[in-house]
Design an enzyme around this catalytic site. Structure first.
Site, short mmCIF file in Angstrom:
data_model
loop_
_atom_site.label_atom_id
_atom_site.label_comp_id
_atom_site.label_asym_id
_atom_site.label_seq_id
_atom_site.Cartn_x
_atom_site.Cartn_y
_atom_site.Cartn_z
CG LEU A 1 -17.65 5.56 2.51
CD1 LEU A 1 -18.71 4.60 2.67
CD2 LEU A 1 -16.99 6.30 3.82
CG HIS B 238 -1.35 -34.98 -5.24
ND1 HIS B 238 -0.09 -34.51 -5.13
CD2 HIS B 238 -1.38 -35.68 -6.20
CE1 HIS B 238 0.61 -34.79 -6.01
NE2 HIS B 238 -0.02 -35.54 -6.72
CD GLU C 147 16.19 -0.39 2.47
OE1 GLU C 147 15.22 -0.01 2.12
OE2 GLU C 147 16.44 -0.10 3.78
CB ILE D 135 6.03 -3.84 1.46
CG1 ILE D 135 6.28 -4.43 2.69
CG2 ILE D 135 4.69 -4.26 0.80
CD1 ILE D 135 6.65 -6.07 2.37
CG MET E 80 1.48 2.19 9.53
SD MET E 80 1.97 3.31 8.74
CE MET E 80 2.10 4.70 9.97
CG LEU E 81 0.02 -4.70 7.77
CD1 LEU E 81 0.39 -6.06 8.45
CD2 LEU E 81 0.52 -4.63 6.13
CB ALA E 82 -5.83 -3.31 5.04
CG HIS E 83 -4.35 -7.89 7.45
ND1 HIS E 83 -3.82 -7.74 6.16
CD2 HIS E 83 -3.43 -8.42 7.97
CE1 HIS E 83 -2.36 -7.75 6.15
NE2 HIS E 83 -2.16 -8.36 7.47
CB THR F 145 -4.82 4.69 2.50
OG1 THR F 145 -4.57 5.94 3.10
CG2 THR F 145 -3.52 4.38 1.57
P1 FAD Z 1 -6.76 4.88 5.74
O1 FAD Z 1 -7.02 3.99 5.02
O2 FAD Z 1 -5.51 5.99 5.61
O3 FAD Z 1 -8.07 5.77 6.16
C1 FAD Z 1 -8.00 7.09 6.78
C2 FAD Z 1 -9.37 7.93 6.22
O4 FAD Z 1 -9.29 9.04 6.94
C3 FAD Z 1 -8.87 8.49 4.66
O5 FAD Z 1 -9.64 7.93 3.89
C4 FAD Z 1 -8.71 9.97 5.05
O6 FAD Z 1 -9.12 10.78 4.17
C5 FAD Z 1 -9.66 10.04 6.20
N1 FAD Z 1 -9.47 11.15 7.26
C6 FAD Z 1 -8.27 11.74 7.68
N2 FAD Z 1 -8.37 12.79 8.32
C7 FAD Z 1 -9.74 13.00 8.30
C8 FAD Z 1 -10.60 14.17 8.82
N3 FAD Z 1 -10.09 15.00 9.76
N4 FAD Z 1 -11.90 14.18 8.89
C9 FAD Z 1 -12.59 13.23 7.75
N5 FAD Z 1 -11.80 12.17 7.26
C10 FAD Z 1 -10.47 12.14 7.47
N6 FAD Z 1 -2.09 -3.04 3.70
C11 FAD Z 1 -2.52 -4.16 3.47
O7 FAD Z 1 -2.76 -4.86 4.68
N7 FAD Z 1 -2.17 -5.04 2.39
C12 FAD Z 1 -2.00 -4.19 1.14
O8 FAD Z 1 -1.72 -4.85 0.35
C13 FAD Z 1 -1.42 -2.98 1.18
N8 FAD Z 1 -1.15 -2.39 0.31
C14 FAD Z 1 -0.97 -0.75 0.36
C15 FAD Z 1 -0.50 -0.21 -0.76
C16 FAD Z 1 0.02 0.73 -0.83
C17 FAD Z 1 0.44 1.66 -1.90
C18 FAD Z 1 -0.32 1.50 0.66
C19 FAD Z 1 0.05 3.27 0.40
C20 FAD Z 1 -0.73 1.28 1.58
C21 FAD Z 1 -1.04 -0.25 1.39
N9 FAD Z 1 -1.53 -1.07 2.43
C22 FAD Z 1 -1.76 -2.24 2.52
C23 FAD Z 1 -1.62 -0.52 4.03
C24 FAD Z 1 -3.14 -0.05 4.12
O9 FAD Z 1 -3.51 0.81 2.91
C25 FAD Z 1 -3.28 0.74 5.53
O10 FAD Z 1 -2.82 -0.16 6.46
C26 FAD Z 1 -4.80 1.04 5.62
O11 FAD Z 1 -5.46 1.78 4.75
C27 FAD Z 1 -5.04 1.55 7.03
O12 FAD Z 1 -6.42 2.05 7.19
P2 FAD Z 1 -6.75 3.15 8.05
O13 FAD Z 1 -8.37 3.15 8.14
O14 FAD Z 1 -6.24 3.22 9.39
O15 FAD Z 1 -6.33 4.54 7.46
P1 NAD Z 2 8.60 0.35 4.69
O1 NAD Z 2 9.02 0.84 6.25
O2 NAD Z 2 8.02 -1.20 4.46
O3 NAD Z 2 10.07 0.53 3.99
C1 NAD Z 2 10.72 1.67 3.86
C2 NAD Z 2 12.03 1.38 3.78
O4 NAD Z 2 12.84 2.57 3.23
C3 NAD Z 2 13.11 0.85 4.70
O5 NAD Z 2 13.58 -0.58 4.16
C4 NAD Z 2 13.92 1.80 5.09
O6 NAD Z 2 15.36 1.30 5.56
C5 NAD Z 2 14.13 2.44 3.79
N1 NAD Z 2 14.82 3.77 3.80
C6 NAD Z 2 14.02 4.95 4.66
N2 NAD Z 2 14.90 6.07 4.46
C7 NAD Z 2 15.69 5.92 3.26
C8 NAD Z 2 16.90 6.68 2.40
N3 NAD Z 2 17.06 7.90 3.12
N4 NAD Z 2 17.53 6.04 1.52
C9 NAD Z 2 16.97 4.95 1.23
N5 NAD Z 2 16.50 3.94 1.88
C10 NAD Z 2 15.64 4.41 2.92
O7 NAD Z 2 7.82 1.51 4.19
P2 NAD Z 2 6.90 1.49 2.69
O8 NAD Z 2 7.38 0.55 1.87
O9 NAD Z 2 7.00 3.02 2.31
O10 NAD Z 2 5.59 1.07 3.07
C11 NAD Z 2 4.55 1.73 4.09
C12 NAD Z 2 3.30 0.99 4.71
O11 NAD Z 2 2.59 0.69 3.90
C13 NAD Z 2 4.18 -0.17 5.32
O12 NAD Z 2 3.79 -0.10 6.85
C14 NAD Z 2 3.74 -1.37 4.77
O13 NAD Z 2 3.29 -2.31 5.66
C15 NAD Z 2 2.32 -0.78 4.17
N6 NAD Z 2 2.01 -1.28 3.05
C16 NAD Z 2 1.64 -2.81 2.92
C17 NAD Z 2 1.50 -3.42 1.68
C18 NAD Z 2 1.05 -4.90 2.06
O14 NAD Z 2 0.89 -5.37 2.93
N7 NAD Z 2 1.30 -5.57 0.89
C19 NAD Z 2 1.96 -2.82 0.56
C20 NAD Z 2 2.35 -1.60 0.69
C21 NAD Z 2 2.46 -0.76 1.65
#
Ligand code: FAD
Ligand code: NAD
Length: 471
Positions: free
Chosen positions: A41, A450, A207, A187, A324-327, A44
């Protein structure tokens, strides 16, 4: 499944959106099933996102600090060595502890958990191909799609998660690459680029835009962030587009082009991280079986109450609109269940904080200067540098600032942008202020302990309508 076994709610996907909805539904006394195919569970976020990346960010920062930032603190260290396998193990331990914790919460709240892949057989029935083989099906009065997102691939560069990697591969490399190129300065690119740069890789971020940080980051703050990351050893090629890639040789080669049609250049690296965004994931879900629509970016189309065209099927999290954020996914999960149970729910999309967990951290909430200008909204700016904050000074960690944007007439806070130590924690204070419609004077007249970093937040607020005391 028969009608007699009908659940009040069937959740497809056990990520943050899905598992939070399932727990909330259990708490509300609904009969609920959650289907997840990953075998664990948390989706991502817990498995290959937020949690493992923060583990590596935290520990690589400590390593880097021990290497480069101890002498002036009066700490003399001997031989410092990286044990990458042990660092990865620490990450895995955090992940497993948290994913198992959710299984426990499912049991506690009476949530049925099915390990398998769900797809729509009809508008009320979800077929499940079980991970252990075989098939079952579940009937739901309500169904919630929470299938999340996946990394957007780069055309022509096949991901092998070893040399051409997404964030998932970047969380599990077995050795530190000599040279790493990151495509995309958003990010993911900056967080994972920071990790490997601190561990010894020569990292170059390419970028497309003229600014790093991805969507939403304030321009002035993004510039500062770039400057500080550059000082830490990361190279940037802005306004540069990767046009093609070739991973057939010893090194991965990339052709890059100045975005406005400059000269083509070839770069090479041992590892290339593709971080150009994420896209909604609906493969195999069978949306077509019941005629549900996705938009041109693959997002499941919903209304303001998370309902798809079939009103008992709702959709939340990364697979639909919004950041696309967890919160954000978590807020939607609670609201969606409240809609189902009570008929009303609410998420304030104007007040969703963002945090980039580099060092220093970057965090923001509300509008940035570029957005206010674009929308012709009048604003005034206040700011306070951490170099004038006593706690930052005692911590020898003084880079960055707090910037506040406020209504010039009412002082009402419009946005807050922080780059600095612990910005990700401090932004909670700005988020609360924004949610409650606070003025900057409300913030500045609230007593802050402080010496704390949060005093920089208070003084930035003070500087919007009067003068900061310490700067
Ligand atoms: P997901 O977490 O993608 O969950 C969807 C789940 O559905 C998956 O486990 C998948 O296996 C399952 N699933 C899909 N299709 C099916 C199906 N047909 N049947 C059964 N199961 C299925 N966000 C933050 O807010 N803070 C961060 O610090 C942050 N860091 C990140 C770092 C990275 C490297 C990445 C990639 C993302 C990060 N994010 C962060 C973004 C965050 O992970 C996502 O916004 C969040 O996980 C979205 O939750 P979700 O439940 O919508 O999707
Ligand atoms: P992003 O959209 O934040 O950044 C992607 C970047 O790639 C953009 O700046 C874009 O201009 C650039 N880009 C696109 N095509 C390109 C190309 N051909 N050549 C050069 N640059 C190019 O996407 P991400 O960093 O992949 O993150 C994906 C999602 O995951 C985001 O929505 C983010 O919010 C989420 N995430 C959040 C956190 C966090 O909250 N700390 C951490 C990781 C991921």
């Amino acid at each position: 499944a028969s009608q007699a076994d009908e659940k009040d709610l069937v959740v497809i996907g056990g990520g943050v959106a899905g598992y939070v909805a399932a727990i909330k539904a259990g708490q509300e006394g609904l009969k609920v099933t959650c289907i997840e195919k990953r075998g664990a569970l948390g989706g991502t976020c817990l498995n290959v996102g937020c949690i493992p990346s923060k583990s590596l960010l935290n520990n690589s920062h400590l390593y880097h600090q021990v290497l480069h930032d101890t002498k002036n603190r009066g700490i003399e260290v001997g031989d410092v060595k990286l044990n990458l396998a042990a660092m990865m193990k620490a990450k895995d331990t955090s992940v497993t502890g948290l994913t198992k914790g959710i299984e426990f919460l499912f049991k506690k709240n009476g949530v049925e958990y099915i390990k398998g892949t769900g797809s729509f057989a009809s508008e009320h029935e979800v077929k499940v191909a079980l991970n252990d083989g075989g098939e079952t099906s579940v009937v739901g009065k309500n169904i919630l799609i929470a299938t999340g997102s996946e990394a957007t691939p780069f055309p022509g560069l096949e991901i092998d998660e070893k040399r051409v990697i997404t964030s998932t591969g970047a969380l599990a490399l077995e050795k530190v690459p000599e040279k790493m190129i990151v495509i995309g300065g958003g990010i993911i690119g900056l967080e994972m680029g920071s990790v490997w740069s601190r561990l010894g890789a020569k990292v170059t971020v390419v970028e497309f835009l003229n600014q790093i940080g991805g969507p939403g980051m304030d321009g002035e703050i993004a510039k500062q962030a770039q400057k500080l990351l550059k000082k830490q050893g990361i190279d940037f090629k802005l306004g540069t587009k990767v046009v093609s890639g070739d991973a057939s040789g010893d090194k991965v080669k990339l052709e890059v082009d100045a975005a406005k049609g400059g000269k083509v250049e070839t770069l090479d690296a041992d590892v290339v991280l593709v971080a150009i965004g994420r896209r909604p994931y609906t493969a195999g879900l069978g949306l077509e079986n019941i005629g549900l629509e996705v938009d041109d970016r693959g997002r499941v189309v919903i209304d303001s109450e998370y309902r798809t065209k079939a009103s008992h099927i709702r959709c939340i999290g990364d697979v639909t609109f919004g950041p696309m954020l967890a919160h954000k996914a978590e807020e939607e999960a609670v609201a969606a269940v409240e809609y189902i149970k009570k008929g009303y729910g609410h998420v304030n999309y104007g007040v969703i904080p963002s945090v980039m967990y580099t060092h220093p951290e970057v965090a923001w909430v509300g509008q940035n200067e570029e957005e206010l200008k674009r929308d012709n909204i009048p604003y005034k700016v206040g700011s306070f540098p951490f170099s004038a904050n006593s706690r930052a000074k005692t911590n020898l960690d003084t880079e960055g600032l707090v910037k506040m944007l406020a209504d010039p007439e009412t002082d009402r806070l419009l946005g807050c942008h922080i780059i600095g130590p612990n910005a990700g924690e401090m932004i909670a204070e700005a988020t609360l202020a924004l949610e409650y419609g606070a003025s900057t004077e409300d913030i500045a007249r609230t007593c802050h302990a402080h010496p704390t970093l949060a005093e920089a937040f208070k003084e930035a607020a003070m500087s919007t309508y009067s003068k900061a005391i310490h700067y």
